[in-house]
Motif scaffolding. Structure first.
Motif, PDB file in Angstrom:
ATOM      1  N   ARG A 144     -14.381  22.497  -0.994  1.00 33.54           N
ATOM      2  CA  ARG A 144     -14.773  21.105  -1.238  1.00 33.54           C
ATOM      3  C   ARG A 144     -13.838  20.133  -0.521  1.00 33.54           C
ATOM      4  N   PHE A 145     -14.457  19.053  -0.026  1.00 33.24           N
ATOM      5  CA  PHE A 145     -13.730  17.906   0.519  1.00 33.24           C
ATOM      6  C   PHE A 145     -14.173  16.663  -0.240  1.00 33.24           C
ATOM      7  N   HIS A 146     -13.195  15.872  -0.684  1.00 32.49           N
ATOM      8  CA  HIS A 146     -13.497  14.653  -1.447  1.00 32.49           C
ATOM      9  C   HIS A 146     -12.615  13.534  -0.928  1.00 32.49           C
ATOM     10  N   ASN A 147     -13.230  12.397  -0.632  1.00 33.28           N
ATOM     11  CA  ASN A 147     -12.500  11.228  -0.146  1.00 33.28           C
ATOM     12  C   ASN A 147     -12.998   9.988  -0.882  1.00 33.28           C
ATOM     13  N   GLN A 148     -12.073   9.208  -1.407  1.00 29.86           N
ATOM     14  CA  GLN A 148     -12.432   8.014  -2.160  1.00 29.86           C
ATOM     15  C   GLN A 148     -11.517   6.864  -1.749  1.00 29.86           C
ATOM     16  N   GLU A 149     -12.102   5.710  -1.442  1.00 32.35           N
ATOM     17  CA  GLU A 149     -11.345   4.504  -1.095  1.00 32.35           C
ATOM     18  C   GLU A 149     -11.831   3.363  -1.984  1.00 32.35           C
ATOM     19  N   THR A 150     -10.890   2.715  -2.662  1.00 28.68           N
ATOM     20  CA  THR A 150     -11.222   1.668  -3.614  1.00 28.68           C
ATOM     21  C   THR A 150     -10.311   0.472  -3.391  1.00 28.68           C
ATOM     22  N   SER A 151     -10.899  -0.706  -3.210  1.00 24.52           N
ATOM     23  CA  SER A 151     -10.134  -1.948  -3.153  1.00 24.52           C
ATOM     24  C   SER A 151     -10.496  -2.783  -4.374  1.00 24.52           C
ATOM     25  N   PHE A 152      -9.482  -3.322  -5.044  1.00 25.38           N
ATOM     26  CA  PHE A 152      -9.701  -4.125  -6.247  1.00 25.38           C
ATOM     27  C   PHE A 152      -8.776  -5.336  -6.142  1.00 25.38           C
ATOM     28  N   GLY A 153      -9.388  -6.513  -5.921  1.00 28.26           N
ATOM     29  CA  GLY A 153      -8.590  -7.708  -5.678  1.00 28.26           C
ATOM     30  C   GLY A 153      -7.815  -7.569  -4.377  1.00 28.26           C
ATOM     31  N   ASN A 154      -6.507  -7.729  -4.466  1.00 23.40           N
ATOM     32  CA  ASN A 154      -5.642  -7.568  -3.305  1.00 23.40           C
ATOM     33  C   ASN A 154      -4.978  -6.204  -3.252  1.00 23.40           C
ATOM     34  N   PHE A 182      -5.232  -1.733  -3.275  1.00 26.51           N
ATOM     35  CA  PHE A 182      -6.034  -0.710  -2.598  1.00 26.51           C
ATOM     36  C   PHE A 182      -5.583   0.670  -3.055  1.00 26.51           C
ATOM     37  N   TYR A 183      -6.571   1.551  -3.290  1.00 28.63           N
ATOM     38  CA  TYR A 183      -6.293   2.956  -3.634  1.00 28.63           C
ATOM     39  C   TYR A 183      -7.131   3.853  -2.743  1.00 28.63           C
ATOM     40  N   SER A 184      -6.530   4.920  -2.261  1.00 29.15           N
ATOM     41  CA  SER A 184      -7.258   5.923  -1.491  1.00 29.15           C
ATOM     42  C   SER A 184      -6.809   7.301  -1.951  1.00 29.15           C
ATOM     43  N   GLY A 185      -7.762   8.196  -2.072  1.00 33.35           N
ATOM     44  CA  GLY A 185      -7.459   9.562  -2.484  1.00 33.35           C
ATOM     45  C   GLY A 185      -8.280  10.558  -1.695  1.00 33.35           C
ATOM     46  N   MET A 186      -7.631  11.626  -1.254  1.00 31.07           N
ATOM     47  CA  MET A 186      -8.314  12.672  -0.496  1.00 31.07           C
ATOM     48  C   MET A 186      -7.945  14.018  -1.101  1.00 31.07           C
ATOM     49  N   GLN A 187      -8.940  14.882  -1.207  1.00 35.70           N
ATOM     50  CA  GLN A 187      -8.746  16.192  -1.824  1.00 35.70           C
ATOM     51  C   GLN A 187      -9.421  17.269  -0.978  1.00 35.70           C
ATOM     52  N   GLU A 193      -2.796  10.898  -2.208  1.00 37.77           N
ATOM     53  CA  GLU A 193      -3.164   9.648  -2.848  1.00 37.77           C
ATOM     54  C   GLU A 193      -2.205   8.539  -2.411  1.00 37.77           C
ATOM     55  N   LYS A 194      -2.786   7.350  -2.188  1.00 37.13           N
ATOM     56  CA  LYS A 194      -2.004   6.179  -1.801  1.00 37.13           C
ATOM     57  C   LYS A 194      -2.436   5.004  -2.670  1.00 37.13           C
ATOM     58  N   LEU A 195      -1.452   4.248  -3.132  1.00 38.23           N
ATOM     59  CA  LEU A 195      -1.709   3.092  -3.978  1.00 38.23           C
ATOM     60  C   LEU A 195      -0.902   1.912  -3.443  1.00 38.23           C
ATOM     61  N   LYS A 196      -1.609   0.863  -3.034  1.00 37.22           N
ATOM     62  CA  LYS A 196      -0.981  -0.361  -2.544  1.00 37.22           C
ATOM     63  C   LYS A 196      -1.350  -1.488  -3.493  1.00 37.22           C
ATOM     64  N   LEU A 197      -0.336  -2.068  -4.130  1.00 34.05           N
ATOM     65  CA  LEU A 197      -0.560  -3.106  -5.128  1.00 34.05           C
ATOM     66  C   LEU A 197      -0.454  -4.492  -4.502  1.00 34.05           C
ATOM     67  N   GLY A 198      -0.870  -5.499  -5.259  1.00 26.33           N
ATOM     68  CA  GLY A 198      -0.885  -6.860  -4.752  1.00 26.33           C
ATOM     69  C   GLY A 198       0.483  -7.403  -4.420  1.00 26.33           C
ATOM     70  N   ASP A 199       1.567  -6.835  -5.028  1.00 28.34           N
ATOM     71  CA  ASP A 199       2.922  -7.296  -4.723  1.00 28.34           C
ATOM     72  C   ASP A 199       3.507  -6.582  -3.510  1.00 28.34           C
ATOM     73  N   ASN A 200       2.608  -5.922  -2.729  1.00 26.95           N
ATOM     74  CA  ASN A 200       2.982  -5.226  -1.488  1.00 26.95           C
ATOM     75  C   ASN A 200       3.842  -3.979  -1.724  1.00 26.95           C
ATOM     76  N   SER A 201       3.880  -3.486  -2.954  1.00 23.64           N
ATOM     77  CA  SER A 201       4.565  -2.218  -3.215  1.00 23.64           C
ATOM     78  C   SER A 201       3.601  -1.068  -2.929  1.00 23.64           C
ATOM     79  N   ASN A 202       4.117  -0.032  -2.306  1.00 22.67           N
ATOM     80  CA  ASN A 202       3.308   1.124  -1.915  1.00 22.67           C
ATOM     81  C   ASN A 202       3.808   2.367  -2.625  1.00 22.67           C
ATOM     82  N   LYS A 203       2.860   3.167  -3.043  1.00 26.04           N
ATOM     83  CA  LYS A 203       3.182   4.446  -3.672  1.00 26.04           C
ATOM     84  C   LYS A 203       2.332   5.523  -3.018  1.00 26.04           C
ATOM     85  N   ASP A 204       2.977   6.559  -2.523  1.00 27.57           N
ATOM     86  CA  ASP A 204       2.300   7.691  -1.904  1.00 27.57           C
ATOM     87  C   ASP A 204       2.561   8.938  -2.738  1.00 27.57           C
TER      88      ASP A 204
END
Length: 453
Positions: free
Chosen positions: A277-287, A289-294, A327-338
């Protein structure tokens, strides 16, 4: 020399049933039961079932999640013909990906599941059977149009081919081109949606002692929700702010196969199951962004036989899970989490069933799994069944299960908020371990001439 008159027996097959003879507490739900609720997808297939509760996880995207024994659906092992269906990043929205018109039947097991199907199933096990090339309609199509402009189409086409091959093509397309705001709060009640799902199944029946089936599935979905209209005015700051929108794009591709070998000894067979299986999801909410790949690989080899008689069957085998999460998470305060995680789990299992008579039967199973990241897991499980009288059964079960949480994907509904998101380093979390044990009492009787349970 005497010709007997014919005897005609008429019986109505129930749309759902619980067997008094099976060891585990399993409820069987047929396609006729699903038609009572006009199910558009798997998440709506349990509305007439008291064993499973369905609830909305968030009002923005309209995602639904099941609950069993009071726990969220991620703690229930959901399978597609004994292969993983909702696992990993698809846990939050995967119930919406399987159209209801594809489903042939569903088996619902409360409590701990079988060790053959894996180390998960903390609260229960749901197995979904889809229409197969030899059982599907030659041509099936339905369409649905709602007053708000929702259009949905489902179709099934099956045909026998030369050289004992059978194939079936199952399709689904749904489209809602505008946001719906019936309460006038400027937030969408139902998101704009465009979803396409295709499943192509192949089956070969040219061997008497062999069974081969494989298939391909592809899904693409786009959703737009959140605040409607153009820029809005902030009454305190007197500034024009961009509307709070949620955009989701999901792609999923899967190949699965099942191969079975039947030996000369009665009740003896070997099954090989695989899923890629391959799964890819990209979600933007306000400012933000979340992306996840499996990327996932699942293998399971099962050997089944008996100790000289059918009352003492056993199974043993080995399984492998390989999951690569990015998985990558970018929040509105410009903090990034990988977050990147590569799970590899290899396990061995054995299960023995003992049926000395019609009144008592039992299943004892044990599996040991080695996780590259978390070490050894041991999962003992037992199921007991006793029939004191013909129309009554008492069951007891107990067992241990394990799972690793995908914190971002399983709690993505928390992102759709104006609150600040504060979180630590969840990659340091240990795997979840749980014991599940209890008993069940079932009694069949007739009430006003109707069979009741």
């Amino acid at each position: 020399p005497t010709t007997l008159n014919e005897v005609e027996l008429v019986d109505r097959k129930k749309s759902s049933a619980k067997s008094l003879l099976k060891v585990a507490n399993v409820e069987w739900v047929s396609g006729a039961e699903l038609q009572k609720a006009a199910c558009c997808n798997l998440s709506e297939s349990f509305e007439t079932n008291p064993s499973v509760d369905v609830s909305f996880t968030d009002a923005i995207t309209g995602a639904k999640q099941i609950q069993m024994l009071g726990l969220d659906g991620v703690y229930t092992q959901i399978l597609f013909e004994n292969m993983p269906l909702l696992r990993g990043l698809s846990a939050s929205y995967g119930l919406n990906y399987l159209p209801g018109s594809w489903i042939e039947s569903i088996q619902i097991a409360k409590g701990t599941g079988s060790v053959v199907n894996g180390f998960e199933s903390l609260s229960g096990q749901i197995n979904v059977e889809l229409f197969k090339p030899q059982t599907a309609d030659k041509l099936f199509w339905n369409t649905y149009v709602s007053s708000v402009g929702m259009i949905e189409n489902n179709f099934i086409i099956s045909a026998p081919l030369k050289s004992d091959w059978h194939t079936a093509l199952l399709g689904h397309y749904s489209y809602l081109g505008k946001s719906v705001d019936q309460n006038g709060d400027n937030f969408a009640d139902d998101p704009k949606t465009k979803r396409l799902t295709v499943l192509n199944r192949w089956e070969y029946s040219g061997f008497d002692n062999r069974h081969i089936m494989f298939g391909f599935r592809y899904l693409t979905e786009d959703k737009v929700s959140g605040q409607m209209g153009t820029d809005v005015q902030d009454t305190e700051e007197f500034e024009l702010l961009s509307p709070y929108e949620v955009n989701m794009h999901t792609e999923q591709a899967e190949f699965h196969s099942k191969t079975g070998f039947i030996f000369n000894k009665p009740g003896t067979s070997l099954g090989l199951i695989s899923s890629l299986r391959f799964h890819n999801q990209e979600t933007s909410f306000g400012n933000s962004f979340y992306s996840g790949m499996q990327h996932s690989l699942y293998l399971n080899a099962i050997y089944q036989s008996n100790f000289g008689c059918e009352s003492k069957p056993y199974k043993f085998g080995m399984s492998y899970y390989g999951d690569n999460y990015q998985e990558k998470l970018k929040l509105g305060d410009n903090s990034n989490k990988d977050y990147t995680r590569y799970d590899q789990t290899i396990g061995a299992f054995g299960e023995f069933q003992y049926k000395p008579g019609v009144r008592f039967s039992s299943i004892v199973g044990f599996r040991a799994d080695y996780s590259k990241q978390w070490g050894m897991w041991y999962s003992p499980r037992v199921h007991l069944r006793y029939n004191p009288v013909e129309n009554m059964v008492i069951r007891a079960s107990g067992g241990k299960a394990h799972r690793q949480a995908n914190v971002l994907a399983e709690n993505i509904s928390y992102f759709f908020s104006s609150r600040d998101l504060v979180m630590g380093n969840y990659s340091d979390l240990e795997a979840e371990k749980a014991w599940n044990y209890g008993f069940n009492f079932t009694y069949n009787y007739h009430l006003f001439g109707k069979e009741s349970t």
